[in-house]
Design an enzyme around this catalytic site. Structure first.
Site, PDB file in Angstrom:
ATOM      1  N   LYS A 117      33.336  41.221  42.217  1.00  0.00           N
ATOM      2  CA  LYS A 117      32.832  41.772  43.482  1.00  0.00           C
ATOM      3  C   LYS A 117      31.772  42.839  43.234  1.00  0.00           C
ATOM      4  O   LYS A 117      30.817  42.948  43.981  1.00  0.00           O
ATOM      5  CB  LYS A 117      33.988  42.345  44.306  1.00  0.00           C
ATOM      6  CG  LYS A 117      34.860  41.255  44.898  1.00  0.00           C
ATOM      7  CD  LYS A 117      35.739  41.776  46.012  1.00  0.00           C
ATOM      8  CE  LYS A 117      36.479  40.616  46.658  1.00  0.00           C
ATOM      9  NZ  LYS A 117      37.310  41.007  47.773  1.00  0.00           N
ATOM     10  N   LYS A 201      35.732  28.938  42.941  1.00  0.00           N
ATOM     11  CA  LYS A 201      36.846  28.968  43.885  1.00  0.00           C
ATOM     12  C   LYS A 201      36.323  28.916  45.326  1.00  0.00           C
ATOM     13  O   LYS A 201      35.312  29.540  45.626  1.00  0.00           O
ATOM     14  CB  LYS A 201      37.601  30.283  43.643  1.00  0.00           C
ATOM     15  CG  LYS A 201      38.875  30.462  44.388  1.00  0.00           C
ATOM     16  CD  LYS A 201      39.370  31.879  44.227  1.00  0.00           C
ATOM     17  CE  LYS A 201      38.524  32.858  45.024  1.00  0.00           C
ATOM     18  NZ  LYS A 201      39.034  34.204  45.175  1.00  0.00           N
ATOM     19  N   LYS A 204      35.153  32.715  51.130  1.00  0.00           N
ATOM     20  CA  LYS A 204      34.276  33.064  52.250  1.00  0.00           C
ATOM     21  C   LYS A 204      33.010  33.745  51.743  1.00  0.00           C
ATOM     22  O   LYS A 204      31.940  33.574  52.297  1.00  0.00           O
ATOM     23  CB  LYS A 204      35.013  34.027  53.201  1.00  0.00           C
ATOM     24  CG  LYS A 204      36.127  33.364  53.980  1.00  0.00           C
ATOM     25  CD  LYS A 204      37.014  34.363  54.704  1.00  0.00           C
ATOM     26  CE  LYS A 204      38.149  34.862  53.850  1.00  0.00           C
ATOM     27  NZ  LYS A 204      39.267  35.491  54.578  1.00  0.00           N
TER      28      LYS A 204
HETATM   29  P1  TYM Z   1      42.435  36.898  50.604  1.00  0.00           P
HETATM   30  O1  TYM Z   1      42.220  37.326  52.015  1.00  0.00           O
HETATM   31  O2  TYM Z   1      41.256  36.756  49.722  1.00  0.00           O
HETATM   32  O3  TYM Z   1      43.202  35.520  50.573  1.00  0.00           O
HETATM   33  C1  TYM Z   1      44.430  35.306  51.237  1.00  0.00           C
HETATM   34  C2  TYM Z   1      45.309  34.390  50.395  1.00  0.00           C
HETATM   35  O4  TYM Z   1      44.660  33.141  50.164  1.00  0.00           O
HETATM   36  C3  TYM Z   1      44.648  32.856  48.765  1.00  0.00           C
HETATM   37  N1  TYM Z   1      43.412  32.109  48.438  1.00  0.00           N
HETATM   38  C4  TYM Z   1      43.370  30.935  47.804  1.00  0.00           C
HETATM   39  N2  TYM Z   1      44.340  30.127  47.336  1.00  0.00           N
HETATM   40  C5  TYM Z   1      43.961  28.972  46.747  1.00  0.00           C
HETATM   41  N3  TYM Z   1      42.670  28.583  46.610  1.00  0.00           N
HETATM   42  C6  TYM Z   1      41.655  29.361  47.066  1.00  0.00           C
HETATM   43  N4  TYM Z   1      40.391  28.973  46.931  1.00  0.00           N
HETATM   44  C7  TYM Z   1      41.993  30.595  47.694  1.00  0.00           C
HETATM   45  N5  TYM Z   1      41.254  31.594  48.255  1.00  0.00           N
HETATM   46  C8  TYM Z   1      42.146  32.513  48.694  1.00  0.00           C
HETATM   47  C9  TYM Z   1      44.679  34.226  48.096  1.00  0.00           C
HETATM   48  O5  TYM Z   1      45.154  34.134  46.770  1.00  0.00           O
HETATM   49  C10 TYM Z   1      45.606  34.984  49.009  1.00  0.00           C
HETATM   50  O6  TYM Z   1      46.957  34.731  48.686  1.00  0.00           O
HETATM   51  N6  TYM Z   1      44.000  40.931  48.160  1.00  0.00           N
HETATM   52  C11 TYM Z   1      44.441  39.903  49.061  1.00  0.00           C
HETATM   53  C12 TYM Z   1      45.028  40.448  50.357  1.00  0.00           C
HETATM   54  C13 TYM Z   1      46.158  41.394  50.163  1.00  0.00           C
HETATM   55  C14 TYM Z   1      47.454  41.076  49.678  1.00  0.00           C
HETATM   56  C15 TYM Z   1      48.172  42.305  49.705  1.00  0.00           C
HETATM   57  C16 TYM Z   1      48.064  39.911  49.260  1.00  0.00           C
HETATM   58  C17 TYM Z   1      46.121  42.729  50.437  1.00  0.00           C
HETATM   59  N7  TYM Z   1      47.340  43.264  50.161  1.00  0.00           N
HETATM   60  C18 TYM Z   1      49.505  42.373  49.299  1.00  0.00           C
HETATM   61  C19 TYM Z   1      49.403  39.976  48.842  1.00  0.00           C
HETATM   62  C20 TYM Z   1      50.102  41.189  48.868  1.00  0.00           C
HETATM   63  C21 TYM Z   1      43.238  39.050  49.417  1.00  0.00           C
HETATM   64  O7  TYM Z   1      42.123  39.481  49.372  1.00  0.00           O
HETATM   65  O8  TYM Z   1      43.530  37.835  49.902  1.00  0.00           O
END
Ligand code: TYM
Length: 342
Positions: A117, A201, A204
């Site tokens: 990032k 991957k 967004k």
């Molecule tokens: P975020 O918003 O990027 O994504 C949400 C969830 O979707 C999963 N994910 C994917 N899984 C498979 N293939 C993909 N291409 C893919 N893109 C996204 C992510 O692994 C995630 O599970 N940091 C986290 C949000 C967060 C969080 C937390 C998660 C904040 N606090 C505490 C768990 C526990 C995030 O940015 O997810």
């Protein structure tokens, strides 16, 4: 003590940075649905995480509300799970500050997601924020404030969870056993790739052609599958990443016979990728149609009701944790019981 403490707690979150995509759905959210009966679940919209890069306040509020509705449409049930918005429970950020004192600078520097990032932000924004660097510490607070033992996420979050465990261990070693060391729960699709650049991957941040949004119009959804990168012919032993991704999407959405049929054609070298793409589109649509129908019926009032109810339940637990943390680390007003005892 919380009234539910006997049940194992599941915690997970998602950022309101744009549309929900099928990577989020098959990578994490579909797992969330399955866990609702067995565990006490806390699912939240991580809006404070979304301000670690440049943001537009109105857009953020709109995205947050829409994401609540998207999650309801996916089948998150506010009767069975605690569904809430992170910033509505400000205790997360206070615990983050405490954890900042236990998180190693070097550990944060090693976070792959930060490195990726940072590169992007350096190219596109005025500065890289301290918030972006500290992002995984807030994530540790999100999980541990509810004593989360299991965290259903995609593969990209594993390193953040490792840090969460390290912070829990440090806290427990210095202030007495209190936090669990949370385990990740990976789905059968922990890493779905971009249709346009299948070595990356699905995400967004790469732009709209790199993700298939759960609620986007069928026409553009189809267009992205139709133009998905495959390969130009037999590739030898290993399947190209684009074709492997299409097969994964088919496996996630179609009956096993359909999937096996296409695998057999691939093995024989008779497969037509145009037909495979049509099948992927149709089966994904079949999975997504009921979600889309539910989403169309949901209103702003539904989002508001769910958010209010979720925040109240989450905050009750979060306040208990914070009270205990403050007591153990020696901050906050002296609790009435302790007055005059020293
Ligand atoms: P975020 O918003 O990027 O994504 C949400 C969830 O979707 C999963 N994910 C994917 N899984 C498979 N293939 C993909 N291409 C893919 N893109 C996204 C992510 O692994 C995630 O599970 N940091 C986290 C949000 C967060 C969080 C937390 C998660 C904040 N606090 C505490 C768990 C526990 C995030 O940015 O997810």
């Amino acid at each position: 003590m919380s009234p539910f403490k006997e049940k194992v707690r599941v915690v997970s979150g998602i950022q309101p940075t744009g549309e929900l995509h099928i990577g989020n759905y098959f990578g994490a959210i579909r797992n969330w649905l399955a866990l609702q009966d067995e565990y006490e679940c806390f699912f939240f919209i991580a809006d404070y995480h979304a301000i670690t890069e440049e943001w537009d306040p109105e857009q953020l509020r709109r995205n947050t509300q829409n994401l609540v509705l998207d999650l309801l449409a996916c089948g998150i049930d506010p009767e069975r799970s605690v569904l809430f918005v992170q910033s509505h429970v400000p205790e997360h950020t206070e615990l983050c500050w405490v954890f900042n004192a236990l998180a190693g600078y070097g550990d944060l520097q090693r976070m792959t997601q930060f490195k990726e990032k940072r590169e992007h932000v350096e190219r596109t924004q005025e500065f890289v924020s301290v918030g972006l660097f500290d992002y995984p510490v807030l994530q540790a607070a999100d999980i541990l404030i509810y004593h989360g033992a299991k965290v259903p996420v995609g593969e990209d979050q594993l390193q953040h969870l490792e840090l969460t465990r390290r912070i829990a261990r440090r806290f427990n070693a210095r202030f007495g056993a209190y936090f669990p060391e949370p385990e990740p729960l990976l789905s059968e699709a922990p890493r779905i790739m971009s249709p346009a650049a299948p070595e990356k991957k699905m995400s967004k941040s790469l732009g709209p052609k790199h993700y298939l949004a759960l609620f986007e119009p069928e026409e553009s959804f189809w267009e992205k599958i139709k133009t998905a990168v495959t390969d130009t012919g037999p590739q030898g032993e290993t399947m190209s990443p684009g074709v492997a991704n299409l097969f994964l999407l088919l496996k996630l959405s179609a009956a096993p016979e359909v999937y096996e049929g296409f695998r057999a054609e691939y093995a024989q070298g008779t497969i037509r990728y145009a037909k495979l793409k049509e099948a992927v589109f149709e089966h994904l649509m079949e999975v997504l149609r009921p979600l889309r129908e539910r989403r169309a019926k949901l209103t702003e009032a539904d989002a508001r009701a769910a958010m209010e109810r979720g925040a109240a339940k989450a905050q009750k637990v979060a306040q208990e944790t914070l009270h205990e943390v403050r007591r153990r680390i020696g901050v906050g007003p002296v609790p009435p019981d302790d007055v005059g005892t020293s």
